[in-house]
Design a protein around this motif. Structure first.
Motif: not given
Length: 447
Positions: A95-96, A106, A92, A102-103, A98-100
Motif C-alpha cells: 500500500l505504501r 502527481r 501495508d 501515485r505521489a 502504491e501511494e509513493a
C-alpha cells in the motif's frame, strides 16, 4: 381432603398460570385437553431442570475441550498469527509503495503544468510588449491630430473676425436661416412630445378608472363569497355541536364541567385557539368578519375539546364481532336461583376467547381474580368514571398500565359465578353504577 388441597393449590398457582385448554378437532367432533395450573407448573419445573442440566453438561464438556489443548495446537495458532502478521505487513508495504507511485505521478503532472504556465507567461510578456508599442504609436498620432485641430480652430477664428469686420456679423444670412429652422424644429418636437405625453396620461387615467371599477366588483364578489363561507361554517359548527352536547347530557354528564376539566389538562398543548384578527390600522375594535371568525374558531375549539373528552369517556363497545345481549342493567331474577337481585351491569355473550376491548383511555386499577367476578379488570377514566370487565378467561394487562380506547385487555370466558361464556360490563360514576347502555346508545346516535 386431597381434592380440596389440590383445588387450593390450583387456585393459588392459577393467578400466575391460568388454566389452558388444548382443543383437538376431528371431522365429527371437537375435544379439548384441560391443562391445570399444577400440571403447567410441573412442566415448567421439569423443563427448567432439563435446561439447567443441559447447560451444566455443556459447560463441563467445553471446559474439558479447552483444557485438552496441546502445545502443538498452541504452536500452530502462534504460527497462524505470525503468518497473518506477515501478510498484514506485506499488504501495508504494498500500500505504501502504491501511494509513493501515485505521489510520483502527481509530481510529474505538477511539473508539466508548471512548464505550460511558464510558456503562457512568456507568450503574455511578448503580447504586452507589442501592446506597449501600439499604444506609443496611437499616442503619437493623437498628439499630431490635436495640434492640427488647434491650428484649424485658429484659422477659423481669424476667418470669422475678418467676416465680422466686413459684414458686421460673424454669421451669414444663410446661417441665420438655418438657425431659425433649427429653432422651429426644436419647438415643434417639444410640442409633439407634450401632446403625446398628454394622450398617454389620459390613457393611463382611463385604465386606472377601469381597474378601480374591476377591483370594486371583485371586492363585492369576495365579500359575498365570504358571507356564504361564514354561513356554511357557522351552520356546520352548530350542526356538529348539538349531537355532542346531547350525547354527554344523555350519559348524565355536564358538558360545561367536563370541558373545563379537559381544558385544564390540555392548556399547554392543543388548548383554545388564539383570536383571529386582520386589522392593520392599530385599532383594537374588531370588524364584523373578525367577530364571526373568532366565534367559528371558538366553536371548533369546543369541538376539539369534545373529541378529547369522548376518547376519555367510555363511548365505545367492549366487544366487536358476533355476540348478543343476555342480561341488562337493573333488578332481575338471579340466574342461579338466589331470588331477585340488582344487576349493576350489562351481560354480552359470545365465543370463548373473544377479544375484550377498553372502551376509553384510562389506567388499570385492578387485574386479578375477584370472587364472584372471576378474572376481573377495572379501569379508571377521567371525570370520575370507572369501567369493569368480569368473568374473563385471560387477563392481558397489569395494575398501573395505561390503556387506550380499543386496546385488547383480556379474553371472554366464564370464570367466577357464571353460567356460561359471557362478559359482565359495568360503568360507575363516582363509585355509583349506571346503565352502560346509556353510554353505548349515546355514542351510537352520534358516531
Amino acid at each position: 381432603m386431597l381434592t380440596r388441597l389440590s383445588y387450593r393449590i390450583n387456585t393459588a398457582i392459577g393467578r400466575f398460570l391460568p388454566e389452558q385448554r388444548l382443543f383437538l378437532k376431528s371431522d365429527t367432533d371437537t375435544r379439548f385437553i384441560r391443562l391445570q395450573p399444577m400440571t403447567q407448573a410441573a412442566a415448567l419445573v421439569g423443563g427448567a431442570l432439563v435446561l439447567g442440566w443441559t447447560i451444566l453438561a455443556t459447560s463441563i464438556l467445553l471446559m474439558d475441550s479447552i483444557a485438552a489443548g496441546s502445545g502443538r495446537d498452541q504452536a500452530q495458532r502462534q504460527q497462524i498469527l505470525y503468518e497473518a502478521r506477515l501478510n498484514a505487513l506485506s499488504a501495508d508495504r504494498d500500500l505504501r509503495a502504491e501511494e509513493a507511485a501515485r505521489a510520483q505521478e502527481r509530481f510529474n503532472l505538477a511539473l508539466t503544468e508548471v512548464s505550460q504556465m511558464q510558456g503562457r507567461l512568456l507568450a503574455s510578456e511578448d503580447r504586452r510588449r507589442e501592446l506597449e508599442t501600439g499604444i506609443d504609436v496611437i499616442q503619437e498620432t493623437l498628439r499630431r491630430t490635436i495640434k492640427e485641430r488647434d491650428t484649424a480652430r485658429g484659422e477659423s477664428a481669424s476667418f470669422a473676425a475678418a467676416l465680422r469686420d466686413e459684414t458686421g456679423s460673424a454669421k451669414t444670412g444663410e446661417g441665420r436661416a438655418r438657425d431659425a429652422e433649427a429653432t422651429l424644429e426644436i419647438l415643434a418636437g417639444a410640442l409633439a412630445g407634450t401632446a403625446e405625453q398628454r394622450d398617454s396620461m389620459a390613457l393611463v387615467a382611463m385604465s386606472a378608472r377601469d381597474e378601480v371599477e374591476s377591483i370594486s366588483n371583485e371586492k363585492r364578489q369576495l365579500e359575498a363569497r365570504n358571507n356564504v363561507i361564514f354561513a356554511k361554517l357557522e351552520e356546520a359548527v352548530t350542526v356538529s355541536m348539538e349531537p355532542l352536547d346531547k350525547m354527554f347530557r344523555s350519559a348524565g354528564m355536564s358538558p360545561d364541567d367536563m370541558l373545563r376539566t379537559v381544558r385544564r389538562g390540555y392548556s399547554g398543548q392543543g388548548g383554545p385557539l388564539g383570536p383571529f384578527t386582520m386589522s392593520t390600522s392599530g385599532s383594537n375594535v374588531l370588524s364584523p368578519d373578525e367577530v364571526r371568525a373568532n366565534a367559528i374558531l371558538q366553536g371548533l375549539d369546543r369541538m376539539n375539546l369534545y373529541r378529547l373528552a369522548a376518547f376519555k369517556s367510555p363511548f365505545a363497545m367492549p366487544v366487536k364481532g358476533n355476540f348478543r345481549f343476555t342480561s341488562g342493567f337493573g333488578y332481575r331474577r338471579d340466574p342461579k336461583g338466589a331470588g331477585t337481585r340488582m344487576h349493576s351491569g350489562t351481560d354480552m355473550a359470545g365465543p370463548h376467547g373473544m377479544a375484550i376491548l377498553a372502551t376509553a383511555d384510562g389506567v388499570v386499577t385492578y387485574a386479578g381474580y375477584n370472587s364472584g367476578y372471576g378474572r376481573h379488570i377495572k379501569i379508571r377514566h377521567e371525570f370520575g368514571i370507572e369501567t369493569s370487565y368480569a368473568h374473563l378467561s385471560n387477563i392481558r394487562v397489569s395494575v398501573g398500565q395505561k390503556v387506550s380506547r380499543g386496546d385488547r385487555i383480556g379474553d371472554m370466558g366464564s370464570s367466577g359465578r357464571s353460567t356460561g361464556t359471557h362478559l359482565h360490563y359495568e360503568v360507575r360514576i363516582g363509585d355509583k353504577p349506571v346503565n352502560p347502555m346509556t353510554f353505548i346508545k349515546a355514542a351510537t346516535d352520534v358516531f
